[in-house]
Write an enzyme that holds these catalytic residues in place. Structure first.
Site, PDB file in Angstrom:
ATOM      1  CG  ASP A 161      41.100  -3.054 -24.817  1.00  5.48           C
ATOM      2  OD1 ASP A 161      40.332  -2.079 -24.986  1.00  5.48           O
ATOM      3  OD2 ASP A 161      40.723  -4.218 -24.960  1.00  5.48           O
TER       4      ASP A 161
ATOM      5  CE1 TYR B 257      47.174   2.600 -10.094  1.00  2.00           C
ATOM      6  CE2 TYR B 257      47.998   4.767 -10.622  1.00  2.00           C
ATOM      7  CZ  TYR B 257      47.891   3.428 -10.920  1.00  2.00           C
ATOM      8  OH  TYR B 257      48.512   2.921 -12.033  1.00  2.00           O
TER       9      TYR B 257
ATOM     10  CG  ASP C 115      50.677   5.035 -14.040  1.00  2.00           C
ATOM     11  OD1 ASP C 115      51.676   5.615 -14.501  1.00  2.00           O
ATOM     12  OD2 ASP C 115      50.698   4.396 -12.971  1.00  2.00           O
TER      13      ASP C 115
ATOM     14  CE  LYS D 125      38.891  -3.128 -21.137  1.00  2.92           C
ATOM     15  NZ  LYS D 125      38.934  -3.972 -22.360  1.00  2.92           N
TER      16      LYS D 125
ATOM     17  CG  ASP E   4      55.004   5.282 -18.259  1.00  2.00           C
ATOM     18  OD1 ASP E   4      55.088   6.530 -18.161  1.00  2.00           O
ATOM     19  OD2 ASP E   4      55.348   4.518 -17.350  1.00  2.00           O
TER      20      ASP E   4
END
Ligand code: NAD
Length: 370
Positions: free
Chosen positions: A225, A141, A249, A192, A253
């Site tokens: 993942d 970001y 993020d 990852k 959620d």
């Protein structure tokens, strides 16, 4: 004892309504011999209307001087057209940046009384209590270059850069390990490393910090993942999850939706410890926004805001007994069937914002005095 100094930033929409309920809980604490000194300031659209800025320099200075900041919510259609630099969200981003809040803590707790509101089966989420620690000031970001380049002939290239340095990973890892020590002693680090260099470095640094400084904490690694999949398959296997800004993020959620309503979810953002007092800069806020669709109608659920206060008691002031009593008060009020509209269920009693705040504060006072 000197009063602890809080800055309250109610903001816009349902922010002021839910923040009013925090006052009732602080009054209980004051009566129990734990006074808090509060000051209230403007942020978001409210600050724009008053000063033409999403937070004024004076109010920013109050935030820097406070022992902790409690934040409501910002934004709403009224400010959709204001210039980008002074849009309501810019106030929150400035607070995060100037206070250097690099660690975002998002608990996902499923109150037994609300387990049926989850998208997962009751047995998977009943009693769930996990904590996601997300790196908040680095990663993709913020990394440079960040641009859209015109390649000509109708083609463009969009670039974001995922970048982490050792110190950024070390400090977020330490936050996660320290928190795990106060909980169930387990950290799951997600990245990852199979396809990203930052993932390789993340894995290496978290492993070293764990090995050298936190041998008593169990550390496991999971590809992000696979972590998302495990969160919906068997969420109770986790205690503390530590991950980067982007994965955090998304994963936080996902975890949030395991627990039912947005109106229930608190969060904390922590900075580095102050060199003289040892206290971390900290901002506590509900996960939800300003809910313009229900603002001013007195139906908003104040529990996310009150649970943010409970996090403040625990993480800024080490008032564990009080934090636990407040969380138990919330659970008990839900258990007896008192519900705001967003979490209403058959056979329960529907109440508004103020009545929910009264019920939690009254139960909290009884538990503190028990
Ligand atoms: P939102 O979280 O405000 O609302 C989403 C839905 O959840 C709405 O239907 C709302 O009524 C409901 N809801 C949210 N909190 C609730 C509560 N405490 N009790 C009962 N119901 C609740 O998200 P949105 O509608 O996408 O955004 C509205 C505004 O809030 C926008 O301007 C957005 O930019 C802003 N926003 C601010 C923050 C923040 O201040 N941290 C976070 C998210 C969105």
């Amino acid at each position: 004892m000197a009063a602890r100094k809080l800055l309250l930033l109610p903001g816009d929409g349902i922010g002021p309504e839910t923040m009013a309920e925090v006052g009732k809980v602080l009054a209980v604490l004051g009566r129990a011999g734990s006074p808090f000194e509060t000051e209230t300031a403007l942020v978001g659209g409210a600050a724009y209307d008053a000063h033409g800025q999403s937070i004024s320099d004076g109010d920013m200075a109050l935030a820097m001087a406070a022992d902790a900041v409690l934040f409501g919510a910002v934004g709403g259609p009224k400010w959709d057209g204001v210039p980008y630099e002074v849009r309501p969200e810019a106030g929150l981003l400035r607070l995060r940046k100037d206070m250097a809040l690099f660690a975002n803590l998002r608990p996902a707790i499923c109150y037994p009384a609300l387990a049926d509101a989850s998208s997962l089966k009751r047995e998977l989420v009943d009693g769930l209590d996990i904590l996601i620690v997300r790196e908040l000031t680095g990663g993709v970001y913020f990394g440079e270059p960040k641009e859209i380049v015109d390649l000509g002939q109708g083609q463009k290239r969009g670039v974001d850069t995922q970048v982490y340095e050792t110190y950024e990973i070390e400090r977020i890892a330490r936050v996660a390990f320290e928190l795990a020590r106060t909980r169930h002693g387990k950290v799951t680090s997600m990245e990852k490393r199979n396809v990203m260099k930052t993932g390789v470095l993340w894995n290496e640094v978290v492993s070293r910090v764990g090995r050298d400084e936190y041998r008593d904490v169990r550390l496991e690694h999971m590809l992000a993942d696979a972590g998302g999949m495990q969160l919906v398959r068997n969420p109770k296997q986790f205690d503390v999850i530590v991950t980067d800004n982007l994965f955090g993020d998304m994963l936080s959620d996902i975890a949030a939706m395991l627990t039912g309503s947005l109106g229930m979810l608190p969060s904390a953002s922590l900075g580095a410890p102050d060199s003289s007092t040892g206290r971390r800069r900290a901002l506590y806020e509900p996960v939800h926004g300003s809910a313009p669709d229900i603002a001013g109608t007195g139906v908003a659920n104040p529990i996310a805001m009150i649970a943010s206060l409970a996090m403040m008691l625990r993480y800024s002031f080490e008032m564990t007994r009080e934090a636990e009593a407040l969380e138990r008060a919330i659970a008990a009020v839900l258990e007896e069937g008192t519900r705001t509209a967003d979490i209403m269920a058959p056979g329960c009693r529907q109440v508004g914002t103020a009545e929910m705040g009264d019920a939690v504060a009254a139960r909290f006072e009884r538990l503190l005095n028990a």
